[in-house]
Design a protein around this motif. Structure first.
Motif, mmCIF file in Angstrom:
data_model
loop_
_atom_site.group_PDB
_atom_site.id
_atom_site.type_symbol
_atom_site.label_atom_id
_atom_site.label_comp_id
_atom_site.label_asym_id
_atom_site.label_seq_id
_atom_site.Cartn_x
_atom_site.Cartn_y
_atom_site.Cartn_z
ATOM 1 N N ARG A 281 1.003 7.391 6.925
ATOM 2 C CA ARG A 281 0.607 5.980 6.805
ATOM 3 C C ARG A 281 1.590 5.217 5.915
ATOM 4 O O ARG A 281 1.940 4.065 6.211
ATOM 5 N N ALA A 282 2.052 5.866 4.852
ATOM 6 C CA ALA A 282 3.037 5.217 3.986
ATOM 7 C C ALA A 282 4.364 5.022 4.716
ATOM 8 O O ALA A 282 4.997 3.963 4.607
ATOM 9 N N ILE A 283 4.782 6.025 5.494
ATOM 10 C CA ILE A 283 6.032 5.918 6.246
ATOM 11 C C ILE A 283 5.950 4.817 7.289
ATOM 12 O O ILE A 283 6.931 4.098 7.547
ATOM 13 N N ALA A 284 4.799 4.632 7.897
ATOM 14 C CA ALA A 284 4.636 3.566 8.888
ATOM 15 C C ALA A 284 4.891 2.207 8.268
ATOM 16 O O ALA A 284 5.383 1.285 8.944
ATOM 17 N N LEU A 285 4.582 2.049 6.986
ATOM 18 C CA LEU A 285 4.801 0.781 6.300
ATOM 19 C C LEU A 285 6.230 0.635 5.794
ATOM 20 O O LEU A 285 6.806 -0.446 5.863
ATOM 21 N N ARG A 286 6.792 1.737 5.288
ATOM 22 C CA ARG A 286 8.145 1.683 4.697
ATOM 23 C C ARG A 286 8.948 2.885 5.178
ATOM 24 O O ARG A 286 9.215 3.811 4.424
ATOM 25 N N PRO A 287 9.365 2.900 6.434
ATOM 26 C CA PRO A 287 10.062 4.076 6.977
ATOM 27 C C PRO A 287 11.415 4.328 6.332
ATOM 28 O O PRO A 287 11.976 5.419 6.486
ATOM 29 N N ASP B 196 0.809 -1.221 0.000
ATOM 30 C CA ASP B 196 0.000 0.000 0.000
ATOM 31 C C ASP B 196 0.842 1.270 0.000
ATOM 32 O O ASP B 196 0.297 2.372 -0.171
ATOM 33 N N THR B 197 2.150 1.162 0.175
ATOM 34 C CA THR B 197 2.995 2.352 0.266
ATOM 35 C C THR B 197 2.835 3.252 -0.948
ATOM 36 O O THR B 197 2.656 4.473 -0.818
ATOM 37 N N GLY B 198 2.901 2.671 -2.142
ATOM 38 C CA GLY B 198 2.775 3.456 -3.370
ATOM 39 C C GLY B 198 1.442 4.168 -3.473
ATOM 40 O O GLY B 198 1.403 5.398 -3.639
ATOM 41 N N PRO B 199 0.311 3.447 -3.381
ATOM 42 C CA PRO B 199 -0.981 4.133 -3.459
ATOM 43 C C PRO B 199 -1.171 5.197 -2.389
ATOM 44 O O PRO B 199 -1.723 6.263 -2.668
ATOM 45 N N LEU B 200 -0.709 4.945 -1.154
ATOM 46 C CA LEU B 200 -0.848 5.953 -0.099
ATOM 47 C C LEU B 200 -0.041 7.209 -0.434
ATOM 48 O O LEU B 200 -0.514 8.337 -0.249
ATOM 49 N N ASN B 201 1.174 7.005 -0.914
ATOM 50 C CA ASN B 201 1.998 8.143 -1.313
ATOM 51 C C ASN B 201 1.320 8.936 -2.423
ATOM 52 O O ASN B 201 1.283 10.178 -2.385
ATOM 53 N N HIS B 202 0.752 8.238 -3.388
ATOM 54 C CA HIS B 202 0.129 8.929 -4.518
ATOM 55 C C HIS B 202 -1.176 9.600 -4.114
ATOM 56 O O HIS B 202 -1.526 10.672 -4.651
ATOM 57 N N LEU B 203 -1.888 9.030 -3.155
ATOM 58 C CA LEU B 203 -3.061 9.723 -2.616
ATOM 59 C C LEU B 203 -2.643 10.993 -1.879
ATOM 60 O O LEU B 203 -3.336 12.016 -1.930
ATOM 61 N N GLY B 204 -1.495 10.939 -1.218
ATOM 62 C CA GLY B 204 -0.965 12.133 -0.562
ATOM 63 C C GLY B 204 -0.612 13.215 -1.575
ATOM 64 O O GLY B 204 -0.891 14.398 -1.357
ATOM 65 N N ILE B 205 -0.014 12.820 -2.685
ATOM 66 C CA ILE B 205 0.337 13.786 -3.730
ATOM 67 C C ILE B 205 -0.920 14.439 -4.290
ATOM 68 O O ILE B 205 -0.953 15.662 -4.525
ATOM 69 N N HIS C 59 10.496 13.173 2.494
ATOM 70 C CA HIS C 59 10.585 14.447 1.778
ATOM 71 C C HIS C 59 9.193 14.976 1.450
ATOM 72 O O HIS C 59 8.905 16.170 1.623
ATOM 73 N N ASN C 60 8.318 14.100 0.993
ATOM 74 C CA ASN C 60 6.953 14.517 0.686
ATOM 75 C C ASN C 60 6.239 15.042 1.930
ATOM 76 O O ASN C 60 5.543 16.062 1.890
ATOM 77 N N LEU C 61 6.402 14.330 3.048
ATOM 78 C CA LEU C 61 5.768 14.768 4.282
ATOM 79 C C LEU C 61 6.272 16.146 4.707
ATOM 80 O O LEU C 61 5.497 16.988 5.194
ATOM 81 N N SER C 62 7.556 16.407 4.515
ATOM 82 C CA SER C 62 8.123 17.688 4.962
ATOM 83 C C SER C 62 7.457 18.877 4.283
ATOM 84 O O SER C 62 7.390 19.964 4.850
ATOM 85 N N HIS C 63 6.927 18.688 3.075
ATOM 86 C CA HIS C 63 6.304 19.786 2.336
ATOM 87 C C HIS C 63 4.970 20.224 2.955
ATOM 88 O O HIS C 63 4.536 21.364 2.737
#
Length: 534
Positions: free
Chosen positions: A182-188, A156-165, A195-199
């Protein structure tokens, strides 16, 4: 396949190219035939004859080419692999991902849709389809695909990241942050997620995310270029905390890593710009079109971070317009034309070159159109191709945005860009050299195309928006609307690094942002001054 060739002519030319040892020419011709007629047996057989090795070996070769940035060759290799083993879903997804990296969202969608016809529940294909739809501006469909790709596990890391974008592009910062967490919790261990979260996160003293990123850096090799996003994220964090020396330390580290990974050399751009100028040394006649374009394009160009996103958002408030973000349509058409000249060993443009380019651009723009009569493409680096645009699309309008050089240089240096297209931005020398190339080429276009290019001074616009924007809208042949003065209220999705800035009313405070790091940025200021850019 060039438009003047029939399928039979293309296949015959491919056979002749093989006999003369021009394998790449034959590959291109076969692939172009198969793009139009996937079941053409002669093209399939010819291509398979050229394909050496198994589909697995070709896919590995494609990945290696992609990692080196040789995307054109990688796409061909992925295409060969798909031809060899069309039933393997991973190959079609690999082809689609390569095309996305090339900026070819429409072609990526075609590739992944073929995978989903056979495997409608393939999570990676669904997620990739969402990315293609996002780049095509179809945000709701993209979100549906990413949500359909969620399976309740590490994948789910990819879809969660892309939903964040997607959420970030809409200005929904809290929702975006939650998806990224949520993505970081799966793949820290994935630097891009941090980097995405920092924005979208405002850091405070004792923030746990800072400690998490510092722990990650302590566990890897100090010069691992893959960790560059963590340094850019820590720059943002310590900048929020007003710890400027520590913030700048991480910014320098991140830039050095990106520079090492990309290996940018300004001479390649210098040679490319010189070649383009040589093609327009003599007057080039505009295309006399038999029919008008289905949409009228406006191209907003300039250096990256010069304000092109804000200008696009302003123009997109005028009636009958569609803001399209940064499209690769022009760059792809120009690259194809230049390759053709090289293959044919020609040093001059011919009328049919520009006619074919016009057709290719019209078809490319149609894939992004929502039906509005005017489309706005704000790809900054299209400044490289203004001669082609003016000749192939005489009805197009061109806006060149200029901005205080130090503000642009600082904004370039502080951003980690997606992809490889802004490789010059990670060093003082690269920024200075590229800004000189940009100045020189734009002066050339202004001499060759004196009535084709409207220049907009970003600094004047943000100081006194009303008169500047009214003049801009008129120069683009658009109808004025008072919403042009309030682009931050539009609610449209913005996928570029300026997503946060354009959510604010037009202001001039960002031009002084570099003064916060005036001491640290003195070497860059001195380099720009010595080059005559300040």
């Amino acid at each position: 396949m060039p438009q003047a060739l029939s399928v039979t002519q293309a296949l015959n030319r491919a056979s002749k190219a093989i006999k003369t040892g021009e394998v790449e020419v034959a590959e291109d011709l076969y692939l172009k035939v198969l793009e139009r007629f996937p079941a053409n047996r002669r093209a399939q057989a010819g291509l398979l004859t050229l394909c050496q090795g198994s589909a697995t070996e070709m896919a590995q070769s494609a990945r290696e080419m992609q990692a080196r940035g040789n995307l054109y060759a990688a796409e061909k290799r992925w295409s060969f692999a798909v031809c060899r083993s069309p039933e393997t879903a991973g190959l079609g997804v690999g082809l689609a991902l390569c095309r996305l990296e090339m900026g070819q969202a429409a072609a990526a969608l075609d590739a992944v849709d073929k995978v989903l016809e056979a495997c409608p529940d393939d999570a990676r294909a669904l997620d990739t389809r969402g990315r293609a739809l996002r780049d095509l501006g179809r945000m709701e469909e993209a979100e549906a695909c990413h949500r359909a790709a969620l399976r309740g596990g590490i994948e789910d890391t990819g879809p969660l990241n892309h939903l964040g974008i997607l959420a970030q592009a809409r200005g929904e910062r809290a929702a975006a942050a939650e998806f990224y967490r949520r993505a970081i919790a799966l793949r820290p261990e994935v630097p891009d997620l941090h980097h995405n979260l920092s924005h979208v996160h405002r850091y405070a003293e004792g923030d746990a995310h800072i400690a998490q990123m510092e722990r990650l850096l302590s566990r890897v090799a100090p010069n691992d270029p893959g960790q560059a996003p963590l340094h850019f994220a820590l720059f943002k964090a310590f900048d929020d905390l007003d710890q400027l020396d520590l913030a700048f330390h991480h910014l320098v580290r991140g830039n050095r890593m990106k520079q090492a990974a990309l290996g940018y050399e300004v001479r390649h751009d210098a040679l490319r710009f010189a070649h383009v100028k040589s093609l327009f040394a003599a007057p080039v006649e505009e295309v006399v079109a038999e029919s008008p374009l289905p949409v009228r394009p406006i191209f907003v160009v300039g250096l990256p971070r010069s304000g092109t996103t804000l200008v696009e958002q302003v123009l997109a408030q005028a009636p009958g317009t569609q803001g399209c973000g940064e499209l690769s349509v022009i760059a792809r058409a120009a690259a194809r034309l230049l390759r053709g000249l090289q293959e044919d060993k020609r040093a001059a443009l011919e009328p049919q070159d520009l006619s074919r380019m016009r057709t290719e651009i019209a078809e490319g723009l149609a894939r992004y159109s929502n039906g509005a009569p005017v489309m706005i493409d704000k790809m900054p680096l299209n400044f490289r191709w203004l001669g082609f645009i003016a000749a192939a699309l005489p009805e197009a309008r061109i806006v060149h945005v200029v901005r205080d050089p130090m503000s642009v240089a600082w904004s370039l240096f502080r951003h980690a860009f997606a992809g490889r297209g802004n490789g010059f931005a990670y060093s003082i020398g690269g920024i200075t050299a590229y800004m000189l190339l940009h100045r020189d080429l734009m002066a050339y276009w202004q001499r060759r195309l004196p009535r084709k290019i409207a220049t907009l001074d970003y600094d004047a616009m943000v100081r006194d928006p009303d008169p500047e924007l009214r003049a801009l809208v008129a120069a683009c042949g658009l109808e004025w609307h008072d919403d042009c003065l309030s682009p931050h209220r539009s609610g449209s999705a913005v996928l570029t690094a300026s997503a946060a800035q354009v959510r604010q009313p037009i202001h001039d405070t960002s031009n002084a942002a570099w003064l916060r790091y005036e001491t640290q940025m003195e070497p860059l200021r001195a380099a720009l001054a010595q080059a005559g850019l300040l």
